[in-house]
Design a protein around this motif. Structure first.
Motif, PDB file in Angstrom:
ATOM      1  N   SER A  97      39.603  39.134  40.650  1.00  0.00           N
ATOM      2  CA  SER A  97      38.836  40.099  39.858  1.00  0.00           C
ATOM      3  C   SER A  97      38.282  39.528  38.558  1.00  0.00           C
ATOM      4  CB  SER A  97      39.699  41.326  39.554  1.00  0.00           C
ATOM      5  OG  SER A  97      40.902  40.953  38.921  1.00  0.00           O
ATOM      6  N   ILE A 125      35.529  48.512  35.620  1.00  0.00           N
ATOM      7  CA  ILE A 125      36.776  49.149  36.070  1.00  0.00           C
ATOM      8  C   ILE A 125      37.662  48.126  36.778  1.00  0.00           C
ATOM      9  CG2 ILE A 125      37.749  50.826  37.692  1.00  0.00           C
ATOM     10  CD1 ILE A 125      35.341  52.614  37.085  1.00  0.00           C
ATOM     11  N   SER A 129      41.290  46.989  35.510  1.00  0.00           N
ATOM     12  CA  SER A 129      42.413  47.158  36.439  1.00  0.00           C
ATOM     13  C   SER A 129      43.200  45.866  36.587  1.00  0.00           C
ATOM     14  CB  SER A 129      41.885  47.607  37.809  1.00  0.00           C
ATOM     15  OG  SER A 129      41.252  48.861  37.726  1.00  0.00           O
ATOM     16  N   SER A 130      42.488  44.744  36.596  1.00  0.00           N
ATOM     17  CA  SER A 130      43.174  43.454  36.716  1.00  0.00           C
ATOM     18  C   SER A 130      44.084  43.209  35.517  1.00  0.00           C
ATOM     19  CB  SER A 130      42.158  42.320  36.845  1.00  0.00           C
ATOM     20  OG  SER A 130      41.488  42.101  35.623  1.00  0.00           O
ATOM     21  N   LYS A 272      51.200  48.363  41.411  1.00  0.00           N
ATOM     22  CA  LYS A 272      50.073  47.465  41.669  1.00  0.00           C
ATOM     23  C   LYS A 272      49.176  48.001  42.779  1.00  0.00           C
ATOM     24  CE  LYS A 272      52.935  43.636  40.173  1.00  0.00           C
ATOM     25  NZ  LYS A 272      53.864  42.576  40.613  1.00  0.00           N
ATOM     26  N   ILE A 275      46.856  50.638  41.436  1.00  0.00           N
ATOM     27  CA  ILE A 275      45.758  50.028  40.676  1.00  0.00           C
ATOM     28  C   ILE A 275      44.744  49.396  41.624  1.00  0.00           C
ATOM     29  CG2 ILE A 275      45.170  48.238  38.995  1.00  0.00           C
ATOM     30  CD1 ILE A 275      47.944  48.650  37.775  1.00  0.00           C
ATOM     31  N   ILE A 278      42.290  51.836  43.042  1.00  0.00           N
ATOM     32  CA  ILE A 278      41.221  52.101  42.070  1.00  0.00           C
ATOM     33  C   ILE A 278      40.173  50.987  42.126  1.00  0.00           C
ATOM     34  CG2 ILE A 278      40.684  52.328  39.608  1.00  0.00           C
ATOM     35  CD1 ILE A 278      43.437  53.566  39.224  1.00  0.00           C
ATOM     36  N   MET A 279      40.645  49.747  42.229  1.00  0.00           N
ATOM     37  CA  MET A 279      39.735  48.610  42.298  1.00  0.00           C
ATOM     38  C   MET A 279      38.851  48.682  43.541  1.00  0.00           C
ATOM     39  SD  MET A 279      42.389  45.611  41.119  1.00  0.00           S
ATOM     40  CE  MET A 279      41.240  44.278  41.408  1.00  0.00           C
TER      41      MET A 279
END
Length: 291
Positions: A97, A125, A129-130, A272, A275, A278-279
């Motif tokens: 990312s 985003i 997120s990363s 994780k 998240i 979301i990614m």
């Protein structure tokens, strides 16, 4: 029309499987010796595409390929060290990312690749997120990384990856054949590693001994690598690199973070995974406006 997308998906799957096997292999091997052995075998395997390559290219393009190979040599070595000593479910998502930010910025400047506002927002985003994947909550709620040394290494690797990826796209814009690029790049990478091993370690003898002891694992990883690189190169030659890289890397994230986290029993996997979802939603919005 969407051939590039299918190629990206195939590349992501094979790269994810390769990374998981690599993490398992690096439990027993030294990162430098492994990288050198892997590079040599990958180059040998790339020679099967000789009939499809065209080496009648300008000297300047060969120079660009060597520079790209040199950058790749550095990132492969640093990445192997991170995978060996760090958590796969942390390092893999970040190395997928964070380089996107550098790729988008550099490709905008060097290649004039422009995304829509929605795609830029989705990319932001992914990058944020990363950050939450890499860092964990420390004292007074301040995020802290498990090992600062590897946090800095991840940032350096991501920047070099960004430069290398955009340079690769430029080489394809120059009409260099994908198989020509593959063979020359793998040749230069393997030579760079042999020189490095000769200076720092036991040279070709140590590489040969490592290949002999771990030939099945290294051979498997090399075959998977050839597949995911060829499919990635073709997809990059057909579409904007600022689109191809985010989609490929994000699919790769869920494979390595999910299966890698389960296999190696890494902590914080549920957080994780939330998240990463979301990614992936953000990746969807990056891709929907691609014509």
């Amino acid at each position: 029309m969407f051939e590039w997308l299918y190629l990206v998906l195939i590349s992501s799957v094979f790269m994810g499987v390769s990374t998981i096997i690599e993490k398992y292999t690096l439990k027993d091997e030294h990162a430098s010796v492994y990288s050198s052995s892997f590079a040599l075998i990958t180059f040998i395997l790339s020679l099967i595409f000789l009939p499809f390559a065209d080496f009648h290219i300008p000297i300047i393009d060969i120079l660009y390929i060597y520079i790209n190979a040199l950058l790749s040599t550095i990132t492969y070595l640093l990445t192997a060290r991170v995978f060996k000593h760090g958590n796969l479910s942390i390092s893999a998502p970040v190395l997928s990312s964070l380089p996107m930010a550098f790729i988008v910025i550099i490709s905008l400047i060097a290649l004039n690749e422009k995304l829509t506002l929605l795609q830029y927002a989705a990319l932001a985003i992914i990058i944020v997120s990363s950050y939450f994947i890499v860092f964990k909550s420390g004292k007074k709620g301040i995020p802290s990384f498990d090992n600062k040394k590897y946090a800095y290494m991840l940032i350096i690797i991501s920047f070099i990856m960004g430069i290398s990826t955009v340079l690769m796209k430029y080489i394809f814009i120059e009409k260099v054949n994908v198989f020509t690029f593959l063979i020359l790049a793998e040749f230069f990478i393997s030579m760079n590693y042999l020189i490095y091993m000769s200076i720092r370690y036991g040279g070709i003898k140590e590489v040969y001994g490592n290949v002999k002891n771990y030939k099945k694992k290294i051979g498997t990883i090399s075959v998977l690598t050839i597949i995911y690189r060829v499919t990635y190169y073709f997809s990059a030659s057909l579409m904007l690199i600022s689109i191809v890289a985010p989609i490929r890397n994000s699919i790769y994230v869920i494979i390595t973070a999910l299966f890698g986290g389960i296999i190696f029993k890494e902590q914080g996997l549920k957080r994780k995974m939330f998240i990463i979802v979301i990614m992936l939603i953000a990746v969807y919005y990056i891709s929907i406006s691609v014509g």
